[in-house]
Design a protein around this motif. Structure first.
Motif, mmCIF file in Angstrom:
data_model
loop_
_atom_site.group_PDB
_atom_site.id
_atom_site.type_symbol
_atom_site.label_atom_id
_atom_site.label_comp_id
_atom_site.label_asym_id
_atom_site.label_seq_id
_atom_site.Cartn_x
_atom_site.Cartn_y
_atom_site.Cartn_z
ATOM 1 N N GLY A 136 0.633 -5.261 -6.329
ATOM 2 C CA GLY A 136 0.841 -6.684 -6.083
ATOM 3 C C GLY A 136 2.067 -7.187 -6.813
ATOM 4 O O GLY A 136 2.309 -6.814 -7.958
ATOM 5 N N ASN A 137 2.850 -8.019 -6.147
ATOM 6 C CA ASN A 137 4.043 -8.621 -6.749
ATOM 7 C C ASN A 137 4.163 -10.068 -6.297
ATOM 8 O O ASN A 137 4.057 -10.359 -5.109
ATOM 9 N N THR A 181 -4.668 -2.969 8.881
ATOM 10 C CA THR A 181 -5.071 -1.564 8.948
ATOM 11 C C THR A 181 -3.927 -0.726 8.391
ATOM 12 O O THR A 181 -2.775 -0.885 8.796
ATOM 13 N N VAL A 182 -4.265 0.154 7.445
ATOM 14 C CA VAL A 182 -3.269 1.020 6.808
ATOM 15 C C VAL A 182 -3.595 2.458 7.192
ATOM 16 O O VAL A 182 -4.725 2.919 6.994
ATOM 17 N N ASP A 183 -2.622 3.181 7.760
ATOM 18 C CA ASP A 183 -2.796 4.586 8.125
ATOM 19 C C ASP A 183 -2.795 5.427 6.850
ATOM 20 O O ASP A 183 -1.836 5.397 6.074
ATOM 21 N N LYS A 217 5.400 6.373 -1.834
ATOM 22 C CA LYS A 217 5.916 6.130 -0.483
ATOM 23 C C LYS A 217 5.183 4.937 0.121
ATOM 24 O O LYS A 217 3.960 4.925 0.209
ATOM 25 N N THR A 218 5.932 3.924 0.555
ATOM 26 C CA THR A 218 5.335 2.724 1.131
ATOM 27 C C THR A 218 4.690 3.032 2.479
ATOM 28 O O THR A 218 5.332 3.589 3.372
ATOM 29 N N LEU A 219 3.420 2.657 2.598
ATOM 30 C CA LEU A 219 2.680 2.800 3.851
ATOM 31 C C LEU A 219 2.690 1.493 4.638
ATOM 32 O O LEU A 219 2.824 1.475 5.850
ATOM 33 N N LYS A 220 2.529 0.370 3.927
ATOM 34 C CA LYS A 220 2.511 -0.953 4.556
ATOM 35 C C LYS A 220 2.723 -2.007 3.486
ATOM 36 O O LYS A 220 2.250 -1.869 2.367
ATOM 37 N N THR A 221 3.423 -3.086 3.853
ATOM 38 C CA THR A 221 3.633 -4.231 2.971
ATOM 39 C C THR A 221 3.168 -5.482 3.706
ATOM 40 O O THR A 221 3.470 -5.670 4.880
ATOM 41 N N PHE A 250 0.878 -1.170 0.000
ATOM 42 C CA PHE A 250 0.000 0.000 0.000
ATOM 43 C C PHE A 250 0.912 1.215 0.000
ATOM 44 O O PHE A 250 1.795 1.332 0.856
ATOM 45 N N LEU A 251 0.708 2.116 -0.989
ATOM 46 C CA LEU A 251 1.594 3.267 -1.150
ATOM 47 C C LEU A 251 0.812 4.578 -1.201
ATOM 48 O O LEU A 251 -0.349 4.599 -1.616
#
Length: 133
Positions: free
Chosen positions: A112-113, A99-101, A83-87, A72-73
């Motif tokens: 997706g990778n 949960t992603v801020d 900018k990466t928020l969560k992987t 999630f970027l």
């Protein structure tokens, strides 16, 4: 608000869909699915209106069982300087509630990778919901 109700910016949308998926035996009627390839991404206009996203991440139960990474970027995809928020690692039979801020995020990009040389697992994002402050 369901993420699927937010204006989409497209991106590498060829392999993305909103459709039923089952993860760990639980059905999600309006999941976002990605028939994964390397760097498949999709953006959404969040316009700094939301504080967080909650979503269940995993592989569809009928998918190839190769783990994949969901990132999630903020902004564009990883190759575009997002900018990466969560992987999160998506796995077969092991869905994870995440949960992603989203504080200050105007554009949310989900990427997706596959991990290694895989047979394109089907990533599922179940019940993606945006939460206001």
């Amino acid at each position: 608000m369901p993420l699927t109700d937010v204006d989409s910016l497209g991106g590498s949308y060829v392999n993305w869909a909103i459709e039923p998926a089952t993860m760990g035996g639980k059905r999600f009627d309006d999941a976002i699915t990605i028939q994964n390839g390397n760097g498949e991404n999709h953006g959404y206009r969040t316009n700094e209106r939301y504080k967080s996203l909650t979503v269940t991440v995993g592989l569809d139960d009928d998918s190839a069982a190769y783990p994949a990474t969901v990132t999630f970027l903020s902004g564009g995809g990883s190759e575009d300087g997002g900018k990466t928020l969560k992987t999160v690692t998506a796995q077969i039979n092991r869905p994870v509630k995440v949960t992603v801020d989203l504080t200050g995020v105007a554009i949310l990009t989900i990427e997706g990778n596959e991990k290694g040389d895989a047979e394109y697992p089907r990533i599922a994002l179940g019940d993606p919901v945006l939460h206001r402050p």
